[in-house]
Enzyme design. Structure first.
Site, PDB file in Angstrom:
ATOM      1  N   LYS A  90       1.146  -1.260  -0.199  1.00  0.00           N
ATOM      2  CA  LYS A  90      -0.207   0.120   0.234  1.00  0.00           C
ATOM      3  C   LYS A  90       0.755   1.568  -0.455  1.00  0.00           C
ATOM      4  O   LYS A  90       1.603   1.378   0.712  1.00  0.00           O
ATOM      5  CB  LYS A  90      -1.315   0.128   1.540  1.00  0.00           C
ATOM      6  CG  LYS A  90      -1.891   1.272   1.292  1.00  0.00           C
ATOM      7  CD  LYS A  90      -3.204   0.659   0.671  1.00  0.00           C
ATOM      8  CE  LYS A  90      -4.275   2.417   0.226  1.00  0.00           C
ATOM      9  NZ  LYS A  90      -3.653   2.583  -0.818  1.00  0.00           N
ATOM     10  N   LYS A 126       5.369   1.628  -2.949  1.00  0.00           N
ATOM     11  CA  LYS A 126       4.852   2.945  -3.891  1.00  0.00           C
ATOM     12  C   LYS A 126       5.512   2.820  -4.992  1.00  0.00           C
ATOM     13  O   LYS A 126       5.953   1.819  -5.695  1.00  0.00           O
ATOM     14  CB  LYS A 126       6.284   3.757  -3.125  1.00  0.00           C
ATOM     15  CG  LYS A 126       5.856   5.604  -3.262  1.00  0.00           C
ATOM     16  CD  LYS A 126       5.307   6.581  -2.055  1.00  0.00           C
ATOM     17  CE  LYS A 126       5.043   7.212  -2.691  1.00  0.00           C
ATOM     18  NZ  LYS A 126       4.089   8.090  -1.677  1.00  0.00           N
ATOM     19  N   ASP A 166      -0.560  11.337  -4.421  1.00  0.00           N
ATOM     20  CA  ASP A 166       0.991  11.202  -4.088  1.00  0.00           C
ATOM     21  C   ASP A 166       1.366  12.529  -4.399  1.00  0.00           C
ATOM     22  O   ASP A 166       0.435  12.568  -5.864  1.00  0.00           O
ATOM     23  CB  ASP A 166       2.249  10.228  -3.742  1.00  0.00           C
ATOM     24  CG  ASP A 166       3.339  11.277  -2.707  1.00  0.00           C
ATOM     25  OD1 ASP A 166       2.817  11.124  -1.852  1.00  0.00           O
ATOM     26  OD2 ASP A 166       4.361  11.478  -3.102  1.00  0.00           O
ATOM     27  N   ASN A 240      -2.548  19.358  -1.262  1.00  0.00           N
ATOM     28  CA  ASN A 240      -3.714  17.939  -0.798  1.00  0.00           C
ATOM     29  C   ASN A 240      -3.076  18.305   0.474  1.00  0.00           C
ATOM     30  O   ASN A 240      -3.694  18.689   1.147  1.00  0.00           O
ATOM     31  CB  ASN A 240      -3.396  16.730  -1.378  1.00  0.00           C
ATOM     32  CG  ASN A 240      -4.438  15.998  -0.273  1.00  0.00           C
ATOM     33  OD1 ASN A 240      -4.029  15.303   0.167  1.00  0.00           O
ATOM     34  ND2 ASN A 240      -5.488  16.318  -0.631  1.00  0.00           N
TER      35      ASN A 240
HETATM   36  P1  NDP Z   1       1.338  17.976  -4.168  1.00  0.00           P
HETATM   37  O1  NDP Z   1       0.739  17.550  -5.749  1.00  0.00           O
HETATM   38  O2  NDP Z   1      -0.281  17.541  -3.595  1.00  0.00           O
HETATM   39  O3  NDP Z   1       1.179  19.235  -2.994  1.00  0.00           O
HETATM   40  C1  NDP Z   1       2.479  19.423  -3.367  1.00  0.00           C
HETATM   41  C2  NDP Z   1       3.129  20.968  -3.166  1.00  0.00           C
HETATM   42  O4  NDP Z   1       4.319  20.623  -2.914  1.00  0.00           O
HETATM   43  C3  NDP Z   1       2.894  21.405  -4.304  1.00  0.00           C
HETATM   44  O5  NDP Z   1       2.454  22.274  -3.315  1.00  0.00           O
HETATM   45  C4  NDP Z   1       4.059  21.700  -4.593  1.00  0.00           C
HETATM   46  O6  NDP Z   1       4.135  22.926  -5.449  1.00  0.00           O
HETATM   47  C5  NDP Z   1       4.960  21.571  -3.781  1.00  0.00           C
HETATM   48  N1  NDP Z   1       5.860  21.043  -4.205  1.00  0.00           N
HETATM   49  C6  NDP Z   1       6.160  19.623  -4.633  1.00  0.00           C
HETATM   50  N2  NDP Z   1       7.400  19.124  -5.121  1.00  0.00           N
HETATM   51  C7  NDP Z   1       7.983  20.436  -4.971  1.00  0.00           C
HETATM   52  C8  NDP Z   1       9.697  20.714  -4.702  1.00  0.00           C
HETATM   53  N3  NDP Z   1       9.999  19.702  -5.578  1.00  0.00           N
HETATM   54  N4  NDP Z   1       9.989  21.616  -4.750  1.00  0.00           N
HETATM   55  C9  NDP Z   1       8.962  22.831  -3.776  1.00  0.00           C
HETATM   56  N5  NDP Z   1       7.991  22.437  -3.912  1.00  0.00           N
HETATM   57  C10 NDP Z   1       7.237  21.349  -4.526  1.00  0.00           C
HETATM   58  O7  NDP Z   1       1.265  16.670  -3.069  1.00  0.00           O
HETATM   59  P2  NDP Z   1       0.389  16.327  -1.602  1.00  0.00           P
HETATM   60  O8  NDP Z   1       0.133  17.848  -0.826  1.00  0.00           O
HETATM   61  O9  NDP Z   1      -0.115  15.129  -1.725  1.00  0.00           O
HETATM   62  O10 NDP Z   1       2.218  15.538  -1.354  1.00  0.00           O
HETATM   63  C11 NDP Z   1       3.245  16.035  -0.123  1.00  0.00           C
HETATM   64  C12 NDP Z   1       3.890  15.258   0.602  1.00  0.00           C
HETATM   65  O11 NDP Z   1       3.182  14.675   1.562  1.00  0.00           O
HETATM   66  C13 NDP Z   1       4.879  14.550  -0.016  1.00  0.00           C
HETATM   67  O12 NDP Z   1       6.299  14.271   0.416  1.00  0.00           O
HETATM   68  C14 NDP Z   1       3.870  13.215  -0.297  1.00  0.00           C
HETATM   69  O13 NDP Z   1       5.097  12.851  -0.510  1.00  0.00           O
HETATM   70  C15 NDP Z   1       3.277  13.495   1.117  1.00  0.00           C
HETATM   71  N6  NDP Z   1       2.173  12.963   1.978  1.00  0.00           N
HETATM   72  C16 NDP Z   1       1.280  12.662   0.829  1.00  0.00           C
HETATM   73  C17 NDP Z   1      -0.046  11.723   1.633  1.00  0.00           C
HETATM   74  C18 NDP Z   1      -1.153  11.892   0.609  1.00  0.00           C
HETATM   75  O14 NDP Z   1      -2.357  11.311   1.190  1.00  0.00           O
HETATM   76  N7  NDP Z   1      -1.530  12.598  -0.342  1.00  0.00           N
HETATM   77  C19 NDP Z   1      -0.089  11.218   2.399  1.00  0.00           C
HETATM   78  C20 NDP Z   1       1.243  11.515   3.101  1.00  0.00           C
HETATM   79  C21 NDP Z   1       2.297  11.854   2.984  1.00  0.00           C
HETATM   80  P3  NDP Z   1       3.122  23.262  -6.615  1.00  0.00           P
HETATM   81  O15 NDP Z   1       1.466  23.339  -6.318  1.00  0.00           O
HETATM   82  O16 NDP Z   1       4.315  24.310  -7.804  1.00  0.00           O
HETATM   83  O17 NDP Z   1       2.874  21.533  -7.496  1.00  0.00           O
HETATM   84  O1  2IT Z   2       2.845   9.311   1.511  1.00  0.00           O
HETATM   85  C1  2IT Z   2       1.716   8.652   1.717  1.00  0.00           C
HETATM   86  O2  2IT Z   2       1.662   8.216   2.581  1.00  0.00           O
HETATM   87  C2  2IT Z   2       1.188   8.514   0.377  1.00  0.00           C
HETATM   88  N1  2IT Z   2       0.999   9.040  -0.386  1.00  0.00           N
HETATM   89  C3  2IT Z   2      -0.603   7.938   1.312  1.00  0.00           C
HETATM   90  C4  2IT Z   2      -0.638   6.441   0.479  1.00  0.00           C
HETATM   91  C5  2IT Z   2      -1.897   5.631   0.628  1.00  0.00           C
HETATM   92  O3  2IT Z   2      -1.980   5.376  -0.134  1.00  0.00           O
HETATM   93  O4  2IT Z   2      -2.852   6.283   0.455  1.00  0.00           O
END
Ligand code: NDP
Ligand code: 2IT
Length: 444
Positions: A90, A126, A166, A240
């Site tokens: 997952k 992943k 992600d 997100n």
């Molecule tokens: P999104 O794509 O929704 O948002 C990512 C945000 O971070 C955007 O604002 C993006 O900018 C910015 N960003 C991404 N990459 C870079 C970079 N290389 N340098 C600077 N800014 C950057 O992703 P999520 O919010 O889903 O994910 C954010 C983090 O949280 C990641 O590390 C992900 O692995 C982690 N995560 C996500 C989960 C989920 O359920 N979605 C669960 C657990 C962890 P821009 O708006 O310009 O694209």
């Molecule tokens: O980093 C993470 O935990 C996620 N991007 C969510 C993974 C998931 O299966 O909901």
């Protein structure tokens, strides 16, 4: 040389050019050293750590897709099925030009322990691609997602491997991938999470990572006699995780002063306007330069800089290694109480050490952002029983999971003599369940 040191060295030699993977392995193995050292002979004979750091399976494939002008592009797709000791693989799918095998392995490795910490039956995996969704039309996104799923569908399934979102993968991408999976396999099953509500998605999954981050932050502070209400926070990211972290922080009575995207950052002394942020990022898919139109009192700056703003709490919610030692020094100088990671491994090793040594409570991503995958597991449960739970039911389960998770990692840290070291606590507590399951299942 100790078994732990031997394996860290082996991972570096055998996985060249994958610094993020080395970093993730080093952090986990350093933390679980007390558990390994106590059983070194047995674990060495069983090659336990070799089995832990080598993924069960790594899939890499070509993803050809056609743009709106008829030109063909080729990206690389990945799925790393890291560890299935406690449940089906997952973990999310990252779509970002920086994606390579080392990034996916670091994320998959972290996911093993995170998923274990949720208390739910999910293994670690992943995937993703170096595809860049920025500036692409809906049709181009669909073309990519369909091609990606055409190959990925051979390796996943509701009881085998269940991907999710992600960076760069949200509801739109999951929808296109789900449609293609169903067409190829002719089964309607919970093969992906983060689905739309009309086809098996769970209420509160969109909010879950950000909300969960605030639930654990609230519990951490409460446990140390501090009320989150009235506190200020700095957040990075505007995706997100960041959006729903800011929303919940405001609901709990804290004030979030910043957010950022890949090109710049916003400082809003009156507190970030979540409705404006959602309009800009979720609906218009635009840049944060737009924010000033909604809030004339705010400031927009190019580049990075949110950590220089004085606040009680820091919540990095963008990407790996975005908070470095210089940022950590600024946070400490400004009197920060806590850093809780919404992103995966956003804090460098040196910055983590500096924060911990200077009395800042630090909760690593594998604990602090586990609410997302936990709610994905709740989506899997709902799909299995072909029922949907109310928002309140899912949200209260999420809250319970995060509160429990906090106390489990705090207890594990204390048990091994590392009170308030939540890195050690999370890694040991996450590892213990995986260890037990791996031992019980023999050498597989
Ligand atoms: P999104 O794509 O929704 O948002 C990512 C945000 O971070 C955007 O604002 C993006 O900018 C910015 N960003 C991404 N990459 C870079 C970079 N290389 N340098 C600077 N800014 C950057 O992703 P999520 O919010 O889903 O994910 C954010 C983090 O949280 C990641 O590390 C992900 O692995 C982690 N995560 C996500 C989960 C989920 O359920 N979605 C669960 C657990 C962890 P821009 O708006 O310009 O694209
Ligand atoms: O980093 C993470 O935990 C996620 N991007 C969510 C993974 C998931 O299966 O909901």
């Amino acid at each position: 040389m100790s078994y732990v040191d031997e394996i860290i060295e082996q991972v570096i030699t055998k996985n060249p050019g994958e610094p993020e993977f080395h970093q993730a392995v080093r952090e986990v193995l350093e933390s679980i050293r007390p558990v390994i050292d106590a059983n070194e002979e047995k674990f060495r004979r069983d090659a336990l750590l070799e089995r832990l750091v080598n993924p069960e399976r790594q899939i890499k494939f070509r993803v050809p897709w056609i743009d709106d002008n008829g030109s063909v592009h080729v990206n690389t797709g990945y799925r790393v099925q890291f560890n299935s000791a406690i449940g089906p693989y997952k973990g999310g799918l990252r779509l970002h030009p920086s994606v390579n095998i080392g990034i996916i392995k670091f994320l998959g490795f972290e996911q093993i322990f995170k998923n274990s910490l949720t208390g739910l039956p999910i293994g670690g995996g992943k995937g993703g691609s170096d595809f860049d969704p920025k500036g692409k039309s809906d049709r181009e996104i669909m073309s990519f997602c369909q091609s990606f799923m055409l190959e990925l569908s051979k390796y996943i399934g509701a009881d085998t491997d269940v991907p999710a979102g992600d960076i760069g993968t949200g509801a739109r991408e999951i929808g296109y991938m789900f449609g293609m999976y169903k067409r190829i396999r002719n089964v309607f099953e919970g093969v992906l999470t983060g689905k739309g509500l009309s086809f098996g998605g769970s209420l509160a999954r969109t909010e879950a990572t950000g909300y969960g981050l605030l639930y654990i932050t609230e519990e951490l502070l409460k446990d140390h006699g501090i009320d989150i209400k009235g506190k200020t926070a700095v957040v990075s990211g505007a995706g997100n995780v960041a959006i729903y972290a800011i929303e919940k922080a405001h609901q709990l009575g804290a004030k979030v002063l910043t957010c950022s995207d890949s090109t710049g950052w916003v400082y809003d002394p009156d507190g970030i306007d979540v409705a404006a942020l959602k309009q800009i990022k979720e609906i218009d898919r635009a840049r944060l330069t737009e924010y000033k139109k909604y809030r004339p009192n705010s400031e927009y700056h190019e580049g990075r800089g949110v950590w220089q703003i004085k606040a009680d709490i820091a919540l990095p919610c963008a990407t790996q290694n975005e908070l470095d030692i210089e940022d950590a020094k600024l946070l400490v100088a400004n009197g920060a109480i806590a850093v809780c990671e919404g992103a995966n491994m956003p804090t460098t090793e040196a910055a983590t050490k500096y924060l911990q040594e200077n009395g800042v409570y630090f909760v690593p991503g594998k604990a602090a952002n586990a609410g997302g995958v936990a709610t994905s597991a709740l989506e899997m449960s709902q799909n299995s029983e072909r029922l949907s739970w109310s928002f309140g039911e899912v949200d209260s389960k999420l809250n319970g999971i995060m509160v429990n998770l906090y106390h489990n990692i705090a207890k594990a840290a204390e048990k091994y003599g590392y009170k308030d070291n939540f890195v050690v606590g999370a890694n040991i507590a996450g590892f213990e369940k995986v260890l037990d399951a791996m031992n019980a299942q023999g050498i597989v």
